[in-house]
Scaffold this motif. Structure first.
Motif, PDB file in Angstrom:
ATOM      1  N   GLN A  73       0.824  -1.208   0.000  1.00 46.92           N
ATOM      2  CA  GLN A  73       0.000   0.000   0.000  1.00 46.92           C
ATOM      3  C   GLN A  73       0.862   1.263   0.000  1.00 46.92           C
ATOM      4  O   GLN A  73       0.645   2.192  -0.785  1.00 46.92           O
ATOM      5  N   SER A  74       1.861   1.289   0.894  1.00 47.73           N
ATOM      6  CA  SER A  74       2.745   2.461   0.956  1.00 47.73           C
ATOM      7  C   SER A  74       3.496   2.633  -0.360  1.00 47.73           C
ATOM      8  O   SER A  74       3.709   3.752  -0.823  1.00 47.73           O
ATOM      9  N   LEU A  75       3.898   1.511  -0.948  1.00 54.80           N
ATOM     10  CA  LEU A  75       4.630   1.576  -2.211  1.00 54.80           C
ATOM     11  C   LEU A  75       3.743   2.140  -3.324  1.00 54.80           C
ATOM     12  O   LEU A  75       4.150   3.062  -4.042  1.00 54.80           O
ATOM     13  N   SER A  76       2.524   1.627  -3.441  1.00 60.32           N
ATOM     14  CA  SER A  76       1.676   2.117  -4.537  1.00 60.32           C
ATOM     15  C   SER A  76       1.289   3.579  -4.314  1.00 60.32           C
ATOM     16  O   SER A  76       1.244   4.365  -5.261  1.00 60.32           O
ATOM     17  N   ASP A  77       1.051   3.979  -3.066  1.00 59.10           N
ATOM     18  CA  ASP A  77       0.772   5.400  -2.792  1.00 59.10           C
ATOM     19  C   ASP A  77       1.904   6.288  -3.303  1.00 59.10           C
ATOM     20  O   ASP A  77       1.664   7.346  -3.902  1.00 59.10           O
ATOM     21  N   ARG A  78       3.140   5.867  -3.021  1.00 61.25           N
ATOM     22  CA  ARG A  78       4.297   6.676  -3.407  1.00 61.25           C
ATOM     23  C   ARG A  78       4.492   6.687  -4.921  1.00 61.25           C
ATOM     24  O   ARG A  78       4.827   7.715  -5.509  1.00 61.25           O
ATOM     25  N   ILE A  79       4.295   5.530  -5.545  1.00 64.19           N
ATOM     26  CA  ILE A  79       4.422   5.460  -7.014  1.00 64.19           C
ATOM     27  C   ILE A  79       3.392   6.368  -7.667  1.00 64.19           C
ATOM     28  O   ILE A  79       3.707   7.138  -8.573  1.00 64.19           O
ATOM     29  N   ASN A  80       2.156   6.312  -7.178  1.00 64.38           N
ATOM     30  CA  ASN A  80       1.087   7.103  -7.787  1.00 64.38           C
ATOM     31  C   ASN A  80       1.297   8.596  -7.579  1.00 64.38           C
ATOM     32  O   ASN A  80       1.093   9.393  -8.481  1.00 64.38           O
ATOM     33  N   ASP A  81       1.711   8.960  -6.372  1.00 62.78           N
ATOM     34  CA  ASP A  81       1.893  10.386  -6.084  1.00 62.78           C
ATOM     35  C   ASP A  81       2.934  11.008  -7.011  1.00 62.78           C
ATOM     36  O   ASP A  81       2.760  12.119  -7.489  1.00 62.78           O
ATOM     37  N   ALA A  82       4.035  10.278  -7.257  1.00 62.00           N
ATOM     38  CA  ALA A  82       5.109  10.835  -8.086  1.00 62.00           C
ATOM     39  C   ALA A  82       4.926  10.474  -9.557  1.00 62.00           C
ATOM     40  O   ALA A  82       5.730  10.875 -10.395  1.00 62.00           O
ATOM     41  N   GLU A  83       3.904   9.700  -9.848  1.00 53.60           N
ATOM     42  CA  GLU A  83       3.677   9.206 -11.215  1.00 53.60           C
ATOM     43  C   GLU A  83       4.951   8.636 -11.823  1.00 53.60           C
ATOM     44  O   GLU A  83       5.401   9.050 -12.897  1.00 53.60           O
ATOM     45  N   CYS A  84       5.514   7.664 -11.118  1.00 53.82           N
ATOM     46  CA  CYS A  84       6.727   7.000 -11.609  1.00 53.82           C
ATOM     47  C   CYS A  84       6.366   6.121 -12.802  1.00 53.82           C
ATOM     48  O   CYS A  84       5.302   5.501 -12.826  1.00 53.82           O
ATOM     49  N   THR A  85       7.280   6.067 -13.763  1.00 56.40           N
ATOM     50  CA  THR A  85       7.000   5.230 -14.937  1.00 56.40           C
ATOM     51  C   THR A  85       7.786   3.927 -14.900  1.00 56.40           C
ATOM     52  O   THR A  85       7.453   2.977 -15.595  1.00 56.40           O
ATOM     53  N   LEU A  86       8.841   3.908 -14.107  1.00 56.75           N
ATOM     54  CA  LEU A  86       9.679   2.715 -14.043  1.00 56.75           C
ATOM     55  C   LEU A  86       9.890   2.334 -12.581  1.00 56.75           C
ATOM     56  O   LEU A  86      10.052   3.207 -11.726  1.00 56.75           O
ATOM     57  N   LYS A 103       9.309  -9.122  -4.601  1.00 57.43           N
ATOM     58  CA  LYS A 103       8.616  -9.032  -5.898  1.00 57.43           C
ATOM     59  C   LYS A 103       7.121  -9.278  -5.732  1.00 57.43           C
ATOM     60  O   LYS A 103       6.301  -8.704  -6.458  1.00 57.43           O
ATOM     61  N   LYS A 104       6.761 -10.100  -4.761  1.00 64.34           N
ATOM     62  CA  LYS A 104       5.336 -10.344  -4.495  1.00 64.34           C
ATOM     63  C   LYS A 104       4.650  -9.057  -4.021  1.00 64.34           C
ATOM     64  O   LYS A 104       3.525  -8.750  -4.409  1.00 64.34           O
ATOM     65  N   ILE A 105       5.359  -8.317  -3.150  1.00 68.79           N
ATOM     66  CA  ILE A 105       4.818  -7.044  -2.661  1.00 68.79           C
ATOM     67  C   ILE A 105       4.645  -6.081  -3.836  1.00 68.79           C
ATOM     68  O   ILE A 105       3.641  -5.378  -3.950  1.00 68.79           O
ATOM     69  N   VAL A 106       5.630  -6.088  -4.722  1.00 70.26           N
ATOM     70  CA  VAL A 106       5.562  -5.229  -5.914  1.00 70.26           C
ATOM     71  C   VAL A 106       4.346  -5.595  -6.757  1.00 70.26           C
ATOM     72  O   VAL A 106       3.577  -4.720  -7.184  1.00 70.26           O
ATOM     73  N   ASP A 107       4.148  -6.891  -6.993  1.00 71.86           N
ATOM     74  CA  ASP A 107       3.007  -7.316  -7.819  1.00 71.86           C
ATOM     75  C   ASP A 107       1.692  -6.841  -7.212  1.00 71.86           C
ATOM     76  O   ASP A 107       0.797  -6.392  -7.919  1.00 71.86           O
ATOM     77  N   GLU A 108       1.613  -6.927  -5.879  1.00 68.17           N
ATOM     78  CA  GLU A 108       0.396  -6.467  -5.205  1.00 68.17           C
ATOM     79  C   GLU A 108       0.239  -4.950  -5.362  1.00 68.17           C
ATOM     80  O   GLU A 108      -0.845  -4.450  -5.671  1.00 68.17           O
ATOM     81  N   ALA A 109       1.335  -4.226  -5.169  1.00 69.16           N
ATOM     82  CA  ALA A 109       1.282  -2.757  -5.270  1.00 69.16           C
ATOM     83  C   ALA A 109       0.862  -2.331  -6.664  1.00 69.16           C
ATOM     84  O   ALA A 109       0.104  -1.373  -6.834  1.00 69.16           O
ATOM     85  N   LEU A 110       1.351  -3.046  -7.675  1.00 69.13           N
ATOM     86  CA  LEU A 110       1.095  -2.617  -9.049  1.00 69.13           C
ATOM     87  C   LEU A 110      -0.354  -2.842  -9.480  1.00 69.13           C
ATOM     88  O   LEU A 110      -0.785  -2.306 -10.496  1.00 69.13           O
ATOM     89  N   LEU A 111      -1.109  -3.594  -8.682  1.00 67.08           N
ATOM     90  CA  LEU A 111      -2.541  -3.716  -8.971  1.00 67.08           C
ATOM     91  C   LEU A 111      -3.226  -2.368  -8.763  1.00 67.08           C
ATOM     92  O   LEU A 111      -4.303  -2.113  -9.290  1.00 67.08           O
ATOM     93  N   LYS A 112      -2.595  -1.520  -7.948  1.00 71.01           N
ATOM     94  CA  LYS A 112      -3.207  -0.227  -7.634  1.00 71.01           C
ATOM     95  C   LYS A 112      -2.501   0.952  -8.291  1.00 71.01           C
ATOM     96  O   LYS A 112      -2.617   2.084  -7.833  1.00 71.01           O
ATOM     97  N   THR A 113      -1.704   0.690  -9.301  1.00 76.15           N
ATOM     98  CA  THR A 113      -1.047   1.803  -9.998  1.00 76.15           C
ATOM     99  C   THR A 113      -1.235   1.625 -11.500  1.00 76.15           C
ATOM    100  O   THR A 113      -1.362   0.505 -11.987  1.00 76.15           O
ATOM    101  N   ARG A 114      -1.227   2.754 -12.213  1.00 74.48           N
ATOM    102  CA  ARG A 114      -1.377   2.641 -13.662  1.00 74.48           C
ATOM    103  C   ARG A 114      -0.233   3.303 -14.414  1.00 74.48           C
ATOM    104  O   ARG A 114      -0.160   3.217 -15.629  1.00 74.48           O
ATOM    105  N   CYS A 115       0.671   3.972 -13.679  1.00 65.72           N
ATOM    106  CA  CYS A 115       1.695   4.731 -14.385  1.00 65.72           C
ATOM    107  C   CYS A 115       2.959   3.922 -14.698  1.00 65.72           C
ATOM    108  O   CYS A 115       3.739   4.307 -15.560  1.00 65.72           O
TER     109      CYS A 115
END
Ligand code: WT7
Length: 633
Positions: free
Chosen positions: A154-167, A184-196
């Motif tokens: 959750q914290s990871l996807s919040d941060r990715i979305n806020d900064a609109e990271c592409t990579l 990597k499992k945590i990443v896969d879960e986080a990426l369900l909540k990001t689109r950038c």
């Protein structure tokens, strides 16, 4: 870079930095390599706030960290990587090898379409690739946002979305002591909540089986093998963003603190050289994770700017046993060691026998950072680790300050245990009283502010400049407010007393009580909660949550467990509340504000005088809470 060698020199440098700040910093800046020199040293107003340093200049941080040293240090070790398991081989990268790797990875970024200004999220264990990735971003002007690999999906996807990271850059696993965590499992879960995020580059650290999503996920080593190692350092404008780093405050979600290029570089390079009195050829070891600002400034960038050998330690102080730090110092002949009071206290609690067969004679300077160091821990560090031969530098600073602001200068400043002592050159402090006036004279205490810009200061909150202003520049007009309380003793020494806002510092992790309350309130049984910190022998502060539950439960155990786990999942494992008290109500004022002062006193067991409770809607609430108080000592 020349450095301050006597206390008189410090005083002279300090005076000059106040009288002629622009001349002072221009002189320091001459020690770096500029692609184009500046038009103005400083332009500022704290009202905007708008601050620019070395405006008009072009400079590349990665070139200053690496290329600049290739003529003289190509074969000197730049980074030593010490693995989690001490029986496995350590790795080293010379300046020439680091150059090769950083250029290659910069090309990997470019090949994936990353351009100047694009945001790259780094979510990696403490491995060399983390430093390589940061430097590669800096080389092409991409903005890195490192997220500590202990944060939740959750914290990871919040941060990715806020900064609109592409990579996103990550690895298969991360160690926590002897436990492997499937990163990597945590990443896969986080990426369900990001689109950038367009691509994920995965470093195969331990060959753990992972899921690779076709078209999105790519292997680090394959991309590196295919990339060229030629990548000229791109000219970067002085005020171009360098990185975003999320940190917690009193209210709302964590903020993306934004740092820019030239001023940050000059400031951390200068403070590293001086605070630690760094001498050519020495080995420097900072135990912070690259997910925190200490890892950015004083593990990666500043040591490399100074041509030092810096250590990157993957493990924890207690694995395989509590002698690990001292083995590491012995093994790599560390000269300067920089760690946090919480680590010192946890090792102190385990006794001093462990030092019997460790050779720590290489040590010359010890550093402390992240929270106030208590006198007992200071003396233990000084005697057992430093053998009374090493100066201790208690360095006060913040994510927002970029670099150290208050600290002794090793071998120069007369030490006073538990005092961060004096402001560094360029740092103009002010202690403020409750009425917003600056407190003059000595033997005083107030809220710590800065009244003049320094080159390393943050420039904004990413995507929300008004929030930058309200958070830091609105409490006291014309001043940057740190959120810390501070004393100035009769000799003019400064001692930080801790946060005066709703931020708690748990084992050096900075957490907003609001974030914790939001997470707790998500539990279906919870109506409302209030979180405060209390003094904790090892962690510095512990987390005490007062929770109103919507139903009667015969036992609270299950609920407490669920809340704890939920907070760990939403915020991160380090944020698990220590104490959860189920209460019938919270002490609220007529305007609906929770009177945290009272809750803090209850949590601290300072209950003999709770102060004025007459403004509460229902003062009897306090007695009910007191009756169910949980022991914290
Ligand atoms: C807060 C900043 C600085 C990098 C690591 C933490 C506390 C930090 C000290 C010190 C007393 C300290 C302050 C500050 N703090 N260093 N030497 N003595 N307190 O960075 O996560 O941004 O936290 O840490 O309360 O405001 P951060």
């Amino acid at each position: 870079m020349k450095s301050i060698e006597t206390f008189e020199e410090y005083k002279t440098a300090y005076q000059k930095s106040i009288d002629q700040p622009e001349e002072f910093w221009a002189e320091v800046a001459e020690d770096f390599t500029w692609q184009k020199k500046w038009d103005n040293v400083l332009k500022w107003d704290f009202d905007g706030p708008n601050v620019s340093w070395f405006d008009g200049a072009q400079v590349n941080l990665s070139e200053n960290c690496i290329d600049r040293h290739l003529g003289t240090r190509a074969n000197q070790v730049a980074i030593i990587w010490e693995p989690n398991d001490p029986n496995e081989p350590f790795k080293t990268l010379t300046y020439a090898q680091l150059h090769d790797q950083v250029c290659r990875f910069a090309n990997v970024l470019k090949n994936l379409g990353v351009k100047k200004g694009d945001r790259v999220c780094i979510y990696l264990p403490m491995i060399l690739e983390g430093a390589i990735a940061m430097l590669a971003c800096a080389r092409i002007g991409a903005v890195h946002s490192v997220v500590f690999a202990g944060f939740s999906a959750q914290s990871l996807s919040d941060r990715i979305n806020d900064a609109e990271c592409t990579l996103l850059l990550t690895a298969d696993i991360v160690y926590r002591g002897d436990k492997k965590i499937e990163l990597k499992k945590i990443v896969d879960e986080a990426l369900l909540k990001t689109r950038c995020i367009k691509n994920v580059v995965v470093y195969n650290h331990r060959n753990s089986p992972i899921n690779m999503q076709q078209g999105r996920d790519l292997w680090w080593s394959k991309l590196m093998a295919d990339a060229s190692n030629i990548c000229p350092a791109v000219p970067i404008e002085a005020e171009d963003p360098l990185f975003i780093l999320y940190t917690s405050g009193s209210t709302g979600k964590p903020k993306g603190v934004l740092h820019t290029t030239a001023g940050y570089m000059v400031y951390i390079g200068y403070t590293f050289k001086n605070v630690f009195n760094y001498q050519d050829g020495e080995v420097f070891c900072c135990t912070a994770d690259i997910g925190w600002v200490t890892g950015h400034s004083y593990l990666v960038y500043a040591p490399l700017l100074n041509g030092a050998t810096t250590i990157m330690f993957e493990g924890v102080p207690t694995f395989p046993d509590h002698g690990r730090f001292w083995d590491l110092i012995d093994k790599h002949k560390v000269n300067i060691f920089y760690t946090a009071p919480t680590a010192i206290r946890s090792l102190q609690a385990k006794g001093s026998d462990i030092f019997a067969n460790k050779n720590l004679s290489s040590l010359r300077v010890l550093g402390s950072v992240g929270e106030p160091i208590n006198e007992e821990a200071w003396h233990w560090y000084h005697e057992n680790v430093g053998k009374k031969n090493c100066d201790i530098v208690d360095t006060w600073w913040q994510t927002e300050t970029g670099g150290i602001l208050i600290s002794p200068i090793a071998n120069v400043t007369p030490m006073k245990p538990a005092f961060a002592s004096f402001p560094l050159p360029g740092v103009q402090l002010a202690l403020m009283d409750d009425k917003g006036n600056e407190i003059q004279g000595n033997d005083v205490e107030g809220n710590l502010c800065l009244k003049f810009p320094w080159p390393g200061m943050a420039r904004s909150v990413y995507g929300d400049h008004p929030r930058f202003k309200t958070t830091y520049f609105s409490t006291y007009k014309g001043y940057y407010f740190t959120g810390d309380g501070c004393k100035r003793d009769s000799d003019g020494y400064y001692r930080i007393t801790g946060r005066v806002d709703d931020v708690i510092n748990v084992s050096g992790h900075r957490i907003g009580t609001g974030e914790l309350e939001d997470a707790i309130d998500e539990h279906g049984y919870v109506i409302e909660s209030a979180v405060v910190g209390y003094p904790h022998d090892i962690k510095g502060q512990g987390i005490y949550a007062f929770v109103i539950c919507d139903r009667h439960l015969d036992s609270h155990e299950q609920l407490q467990k669920e809340i704890r786990e939920h907070v760990a999942k939403v915020v991160g494992p380090f944020a698990r509340p220590d104490k959860i008290q189920i209460v019938p109500a919270l002490p609220k004022t007529r305007s609906g504000k929770i009177m945290r002062r009272i809750l803090r006193k209850i949590a601290e067991n300072d209950i003999s005088n709770l102060g004025d409770t007459t403004t509460l809607i229902d003062p009897s609430v306090v007695d009910k809470i007191l009756a169910g108080r949980l022991a914290t000592t």
